[in-house]
Design an enzyme around this catalytic site. Structure first.
Site, short mmCIF file in Angstrom:
data_model
loop_
_atom_site.label_atom_id
_atom_site.label_comp_id
_atom_site.label_asym_id
_atom_site.label_seq_id
_atom_site.Cartn_x
_atom_site.Cartn_y
_atom_site.Cartn_z
CD GLU A 188 -6.47 -28.45 -71.80
OE1 GLU A 188 -6.04 -28.90 -70.83
OE2 GLU A 188 -7.48 -27.80 -71.80
CG HIS B 225 -7.43 -27.45 -67.62
ND1 HIS B 225 -7.48 -28.53 -68.57
CD2 HIS B 225 -8.48 -27.90 -66.71
CE1 HIS B 225 -8.46 -29.57 -68.19
NE2 HIS B 225 -8.80 -28.97 -67.14
#
Length: 530
Positions: free
Chosen positions: A263, A281
């Site tokens: 990420e 997220h």
């Protein structure tokens, strides 16, 4: 006046709390993305309030000798180097319960989006198409939802799913029958049984050594054909490549992921797969959750900086300044006793009893019990999911009953702590004390006396008391290139049950442990990490 740096986005209300409590605030919400600048100025502050963008690495923390507290507005503390912070005496706090509802609701939303193909249908419709027959969905009502991890967030998901008239089955090593009954879910003892039965599987686990890749390629293949997988918990719980292949082959009807192996996820093997829903997220990304964790971390940090109170600390006990020197060695012992029991216990825990014998029974037992309970829960809940403050709450959520007993001095040791753990299958105990050197010692396991100083890495075996076992074990460890640092033995009677607790130089992996367990005298072998 203490001074706090806020290096990530935090609400104005949180800033005001610091000011109202007498704490000077430096609000620089973009600073977390500039590690060089952060390292340059961090020594100017007593505290730093962060979210996920700021990375407090060992290198950055090495630049400060004045920082006293780190406040993480959220649960995960992966972006803080805990050993470095602890070595410098920096208290690390988080807000473990501030975003549970929000994350649970996101998982439910992802289930709906996946079941009804909402993102793809939306894109198609806005592109001027009208492909009604292409986006045939499925109802959630009457389907079986498999909740893997039924803690704080998982239990909220379960309750919402029951409201949708879904049948909920749950796998969680700490979920007792009583707690499962109270939640209205069916407890499953084997995650693979859950995967075979569930129409939709949703993950709500911390990422630990035991949970990493829990949805492996082999387990993806075990899932029902046409099932769907939801992961709004942590990256690394599911094999993304295996899920992608299962989507392409049609074995899985859909998947929804909010967390990814890398990420920000600019690219991922899941992107472009049939009926996959991906979000960046967003589990905790609601106004309410952001406000809750921001206010909570501001209050906690202010209380610590102005009054010395510690709450929701990952690496520090909640004790007063006067109690700390006396309690510290006993807190360390309590956590080790709990950690030992947690690492060797495989079945759901129903009750724990803690006996405080002798002088230790006259101390403030709350931090000792909390430390012991946290040590017991951490092997399965994870470091960020439980601490000394939240441990009693987490234990109650899982239906674990806690009892304390104070006893007068007895036996060979004037003061010691004994933990008795009851599961649905067995009862085991472990006891320890503090020697005159201030260091903890294990003095009894399963009622068998021994003397062993805890080490970072250890091996624990239960075995039959037969001649040659010490040599056989030593030879096996030598063949595995495992160096023995300490070796403690005990037995209940001649030719009866015996135990061995060894300190070793490195953590013993699963393959080596399996070879140890194959020794004919061994009944059980466990690798421990303290």
């Amino acid at each position: 006046m203490p001074k706090v740096l806020i290096s990530d986005e935090l609400s104005a209300a949180a800033v005001q709390i610091f000011k109202d409590r007498g704490v000077e605030v430096d609000f620089q919400p973009k600073l977390g993305k500039d590690p060089a600048k952060l390292a340059e100025i961090i020594d100017n502050y007593d505290g730093i309030a962060i979210r996920s963008a700021t990375k407090l690495t060992a290198e950055i923390l090495s630049k400060t000798s004045n920082l006293r507290v780190i406040g993480r507005a959220g649960v995960g503390v992966d972006n803080v180097d805990l050993p470095s912070a602890s070595a410098k005496g920096i208290v690390v706090m988080n807000t473990p319960f501030g975003n549970s509802i929000t994350t649970a609701e996101h998982a439910i939303a992802m289930m709906f989006a996946c079941a009804r193909q909402i993102p793809a249908a939306d894109a198609s419709t806005q592109a001027g198409k009208w492909e009604k027959s292409k986006f045939m969905g499925t109802e959630l009502t009457g389907k079986t939802l498999g909740v893997v991890g039924c803690g704080n967030i998982g239990s909220v998901v379960a309750s919402r799913a029951i409201g949708l008239r879904m049948k909920v089955i749950a796998y969680d090593p700490f979920l007792s029958h009583d707690r499962a009954q109270a939640l209205g879910v069916e407890r499953i003892d084997d995650v693979e049984d859950l995967l075979r039965r569930a129409d939709i599987v949703t993950l709500h686990l911390p990422k630990t050594e035991k949970t990493a890749n829990i949805i492996s390629a082999e387990r993806v293949a075990m899932m029902k054909r046409g099932a769907r997988l939801i992961n709004c918990a942590r990256d690394g719980l599911a094999d993304e490549a295996a899920v992608a292949e299962a989507l392409k082959s049609g074995h899985l009807a859909g998947a929804a992921f909010d967390v990814f192996s890398v990420e920000p996820a600019k690219e991922n093997v899941l992107f472009g797969c049939p009926n996959v829903v991906c979000t960046p997220h967003l589990g905790a990304a609601t106004n309410e959750a952001q406000e809750n964790v921001a206010l909570q971390v501001a209050e906690q940090m202010s209380d610590y900086l102005m009054a010395g109170a510690i709450s929701n600390a990952i690496n520090a006990p909640s004790v007063t300044a006067e109690e700390a020197p006396i309690l510290k060695p006993w807190i360390n012992l309590a956590e080790m006793l709990g950690s030992f029991a947690g690492q060797v216990t495989d079945s759901p825990i129903t009750d724990i009893e803690i006996e405080y014998v002798g002088e230790v029974g006259q101390l403030n037992l709350k931090p000792l019990t909390a430390a012991l309970t946290a040590g017991l829960l951490k092997p399965l809940v994870g470091e960020g999911g439980v601490n000394m403050v939240s441990a009693p709450v987490v234990a109650r959520e899982r239906g674990v009953k806690i009892a304390e007993t104070r006893k007068d001095a007895q036996g060979a040791f004037g003061s010691y702590v004994r933990l008795i753990v009851t599961t649905e299958k067995m009862t085991r105990s472990v006891a320890g004390t503090i020697y005159s050197d201030g260091k903890p010692r294990f003095i009894q396991i399963k009622g068998i006396n021994l003397e062993a100083e805890p080490m970072k890495f250890m091996i624990y075996t239960t075995n039959t008391d037969t001649p040659g076992y010490i040599g056989a074990l030593g030879t096996k460890l030598g063949s595995l290139d495992i160096n023995i640092a300490t070796f403690a033995l005990g037995r209940d009677q001649k030719s009866g049950e015996a135990i061995a607790l060894l300190g070793v130089d490195d953590f013993v992996g699963a393959e080596a442990l399996a070879e140890i367990a194959e020794l004919p005298q061994v009944r059980q072998a466990k690798a421990l990490r303290f």
